[in-house]
Enzyme design. Structure first.
Site, short mmCIF file in Angstrom:
data_model
loop_
_atom_site.label_atom_id
_atom_site.label_comp_id
_atom_site.label_asym_id
_atom_site.label_seq_id
_atom_site.Cartn_x
_atom_site.Cartn_y
_atom_site.Cartn_z
N ASN A 100 47.01 60.10 43.00
CA ASN A 100 46.87 58.91 42.18
C ASN A 100 47.86 59.02 41.03
O ASN A 100 48.12 60.11 40.53
CB ASN A 100 45.41 58.86 41.69
CG ASN A 100 45.17 57.78 40.66
OD1 ASN A 100 44.91 58.08 39.50
ND2 ASN A 100 45.27 56.54 41.05
N HIS A 139 49.32 49.69 39.05
CA HIS A 139 48.19 50.47 39.53
C HIS A 139 48.05 50.39 41.05
O HIS A 139 47.77 51.39 41.71
CB HIS A 139 46.91 49.97 38.85
CG HIS A 139 45.69 50.77 39.21
ND1 HIS A 139 45.28 51.84 38.46
CD2 HIS A 139 44.82 50.66 40.23
CE1 HIS A 139 44.19 52.35 39.00
NE2 HIS A 139 43.88 51.65 40.07
N LYS A 155 39.94 63.89 46.91
CA LYS A 155 40.96 63.15 46.19
C LYS A 155 40.56 63.07 44.72
O LYS A 155 39.37 63.05 44.39
CB LYS A 155 41.09 61.75 46.77
CG LYS A 155 42.28 60.96 46.24
CD LYS A 155 42.30 59.59 46.89
CE LYS A 155 43.32 58.69 46.26
NZ LYS A 155 43.18 57.31 46.75
N GLU A 163 41.25 60.84 41.13
CA GLU A 163 41.75 59.57 40.62
C GLU A 163 41.53 59.48 39.12
O GLU A 163 40.69 60.16 38.57
CB GLU A 163 41.01 58.40 41.29
CG GLU A 163 41.70 57.93 42.53
CD GLU A 163 41.18 56.57 42.98
OE1 GLU A 163 41.75 56.07 43.94
OE2 GLU A 163 40.23 56.03 42.39
N HIS A 185 40.57 57.26 35.64
CA HIS A 185 39.93 56.07 35.09
C HIS A 185 40.11 56.12 33.59
O HIS A 185 39.15 56.00 32.82
CB HIS A 185 38.46 55.99 35.49
CG HIS A 185 38.08 54.64 36.02
ND1 HIS A 185 36.91 54.00 35.74
CD2 HIS A 185 38.77 53.78 36.78
CE1 HIS A 185 36.87 52.83 36.34
NE2 HIS A 185 37.99 52.67 36.97
N ASN A 186 41.37 56.30 33.20
CA ASN A 186 41.69 56.59 31.80
C ASN A 186 41.49 55.41 30.87
O ASN A 186 40.80 55.51 29.86
CB ASN A 186 43.15 57.04 31.70
CG ASN A 186 43.44 58.23 32.58
OD1 ASN A 186 42.54 58.97 32.95
ND2 ASN A 186 44.70 58.43 32.92
N GLU A 236 36.23 43.28 40.02
CA GLU A 236 36.14 44.68 40.41
C GLU A 236 34.69 45.17 40.29
O GLU A 236 34.44 46.33 39.96
CB GLU A 236 37.09 45.53 39.56
CG GLU A 236 38.54 45.20 39.86
CD GLU A 236 39.54 46.06 39.09
OE1 GLU A 236 39.13 47.05 38.46
OE2 GLU A 236 40.73 45.71 39.11
N GLN A 279 31.42 46.85 41.07
CA GLN A 279 31.34 48.14 41.76
C GLN A 279 30.39 48.09 42.95
O GLN A 279 29.74 47.09 43.21
CB GLN A 279 30.86 49.19 40.76
CG GLN A 279 31.80 49.37 39.60
CD GLN A 279 33.07 50.06 40.02
OE1 GLN A 279 33.08 51.24 40.32
NE2 GLN A 279 34.17 49.33 40.05
#
Lengths: 227, 919
Positions: free
Chosen positions: B598, B99, B144, B146, B148-149, B366, B368
């Site tokens: 991404n 990632h 952009k 990205e 977040h699957n 991580e 937020q």
């Protein structure tokens, strides 16, 4: 002289810029008010904008109601200052007991954004005097907690005193009792509305120009009001 | 078997506290605790320190559990000349994860730079948090997309919410105010029980975060396909606007500058999000990974945005980086590595939600809503004051240190309560990660798949069957109205949304004085990419490009989100390489650069990978948003007249990979439609020119579902019917069906007001775009009529088109909620779960065997005989035309117009539409 209309920014206010734009398009001078500043800076009217003040934590509007600026607004409203609460602003007005009842979670439990037809029922308020009684207007509605509730006695009183300012027509987007979209206080200077008139002031960005009437109404009201 | 470092060690070993080269910043809210590093205290802390690592080289470490391979671990030991500490190991494992490091994709992604067309608009490109493109002398935009699957499958609401939050911070870090979001979403089969879990959660998460942040959601996609069953795709795009001179940098320059952590407190959420969750395939234990999903707080993010913008405007920041995947580790190492400096960080100064957190957890968290700032010492007080004004926590946690005297980059030194836990060259985490040229092989089944063409499937061949097909297709989940989803998003906030879903592109005004605006579209088609990843990706690019062009905007830049299966599967890797090659080649042909993007790998469960799904975003510029062209047919209240409908581009028999083949036959095979990017460019230039001079009442892209879908959408938008004549060469047998459902690329349906047709068709000729008059709008008819085939009332169309999603996901009825008095709330919730539109009607219609008859090219089509002179462009025109008649449109009186009549041999300046060859 140009009327000066204050727009309050709380932490988490989102439509404050839009409300200020609407004030400007209506021909008044927007004045930005800060939640932590207990001053109204001599404004002639106040708009409490939409958003998620304080993250809507605890309960929508429950924390904002205690902001230093609100103390002044509550006092000034008692003296006749025109106050318009839009969406989150409506919730704050209810929490501050300037208006009766409460806004609760939409019955279907979803946030909903759509263009909504409203029928203006009270045209004697400071914010609706340029509309015709029964006039239908198209205004965006967007909320997650816009279901207006009050006890039956309160609802009956609102109806009897002509204080239901606007109702949803052609479908109730959130389950509000008696299709209530906007109400006013007995003096007619404080109005709370769930839909967003500030999003219907430009042909390019809104579904209509109907929202402008709320802002031109307050200017008309101020011209007629004793200085 | 590897083990965690044992907290109880047999030989306590004293070591000196790391001596900071300089004292900490004076204004730091918390001083370094004056603790003496007594041996007993050290072991009580159970912290693996650098001296300890040096002294215990043989200690086994859990690198495999953290996702590192043997050779990667060896490489770390080689780089450090010792074993890494526990904290360092955590940092390398996340920074070298797929990632963060792009280790499998890097060798391919280079093409985006190498093949990029020259652009003097690009202020920041690939490698930055987001690409920045200049759109006027003063303004630039950044955008952009990205993924977040993985988190969104494990925990739909928070996964999707933090996906929005993460991309918004990327945009914010560039110095921009975020002004809009879009969300391309993909789910498993619409009627699968798990989709009923994932979709409502994801939609609520996207809305919950974006609405509370005050960002209009202006578009996206909702796609259903069984291939996404265990691997939904949640991509999030953000658009930001900045004055050109406010562009921010991430470099931690200036030794002595203070490193400030701003925003939310650090907690244990999201640990291992990028390494454990996003860089591995799902297996049976996936539900246990919920703690790896971050938890969002949009209110904090809103304050973060306002505070950061105030800091930028006051020029208080030297460098800034958002904390997203890989958290503090990524922010510290990237800011230092990009500047070649070092950093000294006191980790115990990081405000924690949970005081028991250990150093490696703090570094890997991580959590937020956090940003890392680099601030000159004399400006620290002003920074802290601004943050306090907005109620945002800000803490000085370290300082920038100089490169070494011999010019080598500085080192990153991190202490935890006076103990040195990290001592690494920051560049080794950012730039020295592994790079793999993974084996690639065309999937063995591809040849057979491509040979199984949908053009050979039985097609509807009579009017009744065609009528039924139209109604069934517009009700199918992928083509059905998506209001159930988009009503949960605020599209009005900020007051600059000029177009939003269901329009082809979102259009945002970025300068109220001049009307300058941008158009954005994101598109992808996993089925096409499965059949041919190279051309499938070019088709996605072409569609997004066309969607921007139909608004009248000039496309100028591209972003992408490449969603694929496991890169360790050579077949997937081949698909990926082909997709990247296709996108890079396509951008070169169109002359617009890729500005960022991404990659999301490991979208597979077990051995089953998703369809390769490159999602391409294209951004265009509109000099004046008043010129934008909407997708819906517009009644002409002034004239009461009919607009003429032109189909631009060529229609061929292209049904492979189509929505029809999938819905009707559950078929996926053949090769996707031909894509000609030179033609797409001509088309875009034509549309921009036509929009500028007011030739277009509406313009709508043709893609999934073909012409039929576009006609229905354009009719239903403002409730204006249309009458269509099937061109001669599409008459007979199943050819009307081909005309309506082929998915040939490079086509647009436009409506042209009376008086403009001659000038418009001349313009088509100038731009070399084939055109054909196919009908007229008919506001009075209240129906879509295809002459000689069918007539369907708009009400029937609307009912079919809008019923599907509410019946699948319930809850929100499209048009009514019964009001209730207090206490009766539950009864009042409208329930449409018994809606008959849930299931597509079983196909039981006459069909015709496929024909291979050659189709004869028609005589050139010409506009109707009576044409007025083209209207000159003038200043008043756009405003009148540009106002879609949303409010209670009055029905204009019927006018006399006959479709397809009067095809005189008018001057035909455009190349004639070619014959509908099978491709």
């Amino acid at each position: 002289m140009t009327a000066r209309v204050g727009v309050v920014t709380f932490p988490g206010s989102l439509d404050d810029g839009d409300a200020a734009r609407a004030v400007r398009i209506a021909g008044a001078e927007p004045v930005r008010l800060w939640h932590g500043d207990p001053e109204l800076h001599g404004v002639d009217a106040v708009v409490l904008p939409g958003g998620f003040s304080y993250g809507d934590y605890l309960r929508c509007g429950a924390i904002a109601r205690f902001a230093p600026v609100m103390e002044k607004i509550v006092d000034a409203a008692a003296g006749g200052l025109p106050v318009l609460g839009i969406c989150n602003g409506f919730q704050i007005l209810c929490e501050a007991h300037l208006l009766p009842g409460a806004l609760t979670r939409n019955q279907h439990l979803h946030f909903r954004n759509r263009d909504q037809i409203l029928r203006i029922e009270a045209t004697g308020t400071a914010w609706t005097n340029t509309f015709q009684p029964g006039q239908e207007v198209l205004i965006p509605v967007k909320n997650g907690e816009g279901c207006y509730v009050a006890d039956t006695a309160t609802l009956d009183a609102l109806e009897a005193e002509g204080r239901v300012v606007a109702r949803y027509v052609g479908g109730n987007p959130n389950g509000s009792q008696r299709d209530i979209a906007a109400i006013t206080n007995p003096a007619g200077n404080v109005v709370g509305i769930m839909p967003h008139p500030e999003h219907a002031v430009e042909a390019l960005t809104g579904p209509s120009l109907d929202g402008l009437g709320f802002f031109t109404s307050v200017l008309k009201h101020l011209v007629g009001a004793p200085a | 078997m590897t083990t965690h470092p044992d907290p109880v060690r047999e030989t306590p070993e004293a070591y000196p506290a790391a001596a900071p080269t300089q004292p900490g910043p004076a204004a730091a809210p918390s001083a370094v605790p004056a603790r003496h590093a007594s041996a007993a205290a050290d072991w009580a802390d159970g912290v693996d320190t650098v001296p300890r690592a040096e002294g215990t080289p043989e200690e086994l470490q859990p690198y495999a559990e953290l996702g590192l391979r043997d050779d990667e671990y060896d490489r770390i030991r080689h780089l450090l000349d010792r074993r890494p500490t526990q904290s360092e190991l955590a940092m390398y494992s996340i920074m070298w994860s797929e990632h963060c490091s792009y280790k499998s994709s890097k060798v391919h992604l280079r093409q985006f730079g190498e093949k990029a067309p020259p652009s003097d608009r690009l202020l920041a490109g690939i490698g930055e948090n987001a690409g920045v493109v200049q759109v006027s002398d003063e303004l630039a935009v950044t955008f952009k997309v990205e993924s977040h699957n993985h988190p969104s499958f494990v925990e739909p609401y928070q996964g999707a919410a933090t996906g929005v939050g993460g991309i918004v911070r990327d945009i914010l870090a560039m110095g921009a105010r975020p002004v809009a979001v879009m969300d391309p979403l993909r789910f498993g089969a619409a009627d699968h029980p798990d989709t009923a879990r994932v979709l409502p959660g994801v939609v609520a998460g996207v809305g919950g975060y974006g609405n509370c942040l005050g960002l209009p959601n202006i578009g996206g996609e909702v796609v259903f396909d069984p291939c996404y069953q265990g691997n939904p795709l949640v991509n999030a795009l953000c658009l930001g606007v900045l004055p050109v001179n406010r562009l921010q940098k991430k470099e931690a320059t200036g030794p002595g500058n203070v490193v400030v952590l701003m925003g939310a407190k650090t907690g244990r959420d999201g640990i291992g999000g990028v390494s454990v969750l996003a860089s591995a395939t799902f297996d049976e234990g996936s539900e246990q990974r919920r703690p790896s999903v971050q938890v969002g707080d949009p209110f904090i993010e809103k304050l973060l945005i306002e505070a950061c913008l105030e800091l930028y405007d006051a020029e208080l920041v030297v460098g800034i980086q958002d904390l997203g995947g890989a958290g503090l580790t990524c922010a510290l190492t990237e800011t230092a590595a990009s500047a070649g400096t070092g950093m000294r960080v006191w980790l115990e100064r990081v405000p924690l939600r949970e005081p028991s957190m250990e150093p490696h957890e703090i570094l890997a968290s991580e959590s937020q809503e956090r940003m890392l700032l680099v601030v000159a010492p004399e400006k620290l007080e002003a920074v802290l004051k601004t943050c306090e004004k907005w109620g945002v926590l800000a803490t000085a946690i370290g300082e920038v240190t100089a490169p070494t005297e011999d010019g080598q980059p500085g080192r990153l030194l991190i202490t935890w309560r006076d103990q040195l836990v990290v001592d690494v060259p920051p560049g080794s985490l950012v730039d020295d990660g592994p790079v793999y040229a993974r084996p690639m092989r065309e999937p063995a089944d591809l040849i057979l798949l491509q040979a199984d063409r949908a053009e050979t499937l039985p097609r509807p061949a009579d009017p009744d069957a065609l009528r039924e097909t139209v109604l069934r297709m517009i009700a199918s989940p992928n083509l059905a109205d998506k209001t159930w989803v988009t009503e949960q998003y605020d599209r009005y906030v900020l007051g600059n949304t000029v177009l939003a879903q269901p329009e082809d592109s979102g259009v945002i005004r970025i300068d109220e004085r001049t009307g300058l605006g941008v158009a954005l579209s994101v598109d992808g088609n996993g089925r096409y990419a499965r059949l041919d990843p190279y051309h499938g990706t070019r088709l996605a690019l072409a569609e997004a490009y066309r969607n921007v062009a139909v608004t009248g905007a000039l496309p100028i830049a591209v972003t992408n989100c490449l969603n694929f299966g496991s890169p360790e599967d050579p077949g997937v890797m081949w698909q990926f390489a082909e997709a990247v090659r296709g996108l890079a080649d396509g951008c070169a042909e169109l002359g617009i650069p890729v500005t960022g993007g991404n990659v999301s790998f490991y979208n597979q469960t077990g051995a089953a990978a998703i369809h390769p799904t490159p999602v391409v975003g294209v951004l265009g510029v509109l000099d004046n948003v008043a010129d934008r062209v909407p997708m819906g047919f517009v009644p002409q209240p002034s004239s009461g007249d009919h607009d003429q409908l032109f189909l631009l581009g060529e229609t061929h028999v292209e049904l492979s990979g189509s929505e029809w083949a999938w819905v009707t036959h559950q078929h996926l095979g053949g090769v996707p439609p031909h894509v000609d990017l030179a033609r797409e460019k001509q088309l875009a230039e034509l549309l921009a020119a036509a929009a500028r001079v007011g030739h277009l009442s509406s313009a709508h892209d043709l893609s999934d579902g073909g012409l039929a879908q576009s006609l229905v959408e354009s009719c239903l938008r403002y409730g204006v019917g249309a009458r269509i004549a099937v061109p001669e060469r599409f008459e007979g047998n199943s050819m009307p069906f081909v005309f309506l459902f082929s998915e040939s690329a490079g086509r647009v349906l436009v409506s042209v007001p009376r008086g403009h047709e001659k000038a418009f068709t001349a313009l088509c000729g100038e731009h070399g775009v084939p055109w054909e008059l196919i009908g007229v709008t008919d506001p009075a008819a209240g129906a879509l009529e295809v002459r000689g085939q069918f007539r369907i009332g708009l009400d029937e169309l609307r009912e079919a088109h809008t019923g599907t999603l509410p019946s699948l996901f319930g809850g929100v009825a499209p048009f009514e909620v019964t009001p209730a008095e207090a206490g009766a709330a539950d009864e009042a919730v409208a329930d449409r779960s018994d809606d008959p539109h849930a299931e597509p009607v079983a196909q039981d219609v006459p069909v015709e065997a496929p024909t291979s008859d050659p189709v004869v090219a028609p005589e050139s089509a010409a506009p109707e005989t009576e044409v007025a002179e083209p209207v000159e462009a003038d200043d008043e025109r756009p405003t009148e035309r540009a106002t879609p008649p949303l409010r209670r449109p009055t029905t204009p009186p019927p006018a006399e117009a006959e479709v397809g009549e009067g095809r005189a041999d008018g001057a035909q300046t455009a190349p004639p539409a070619a014959s509908p060859d099978e491709r």
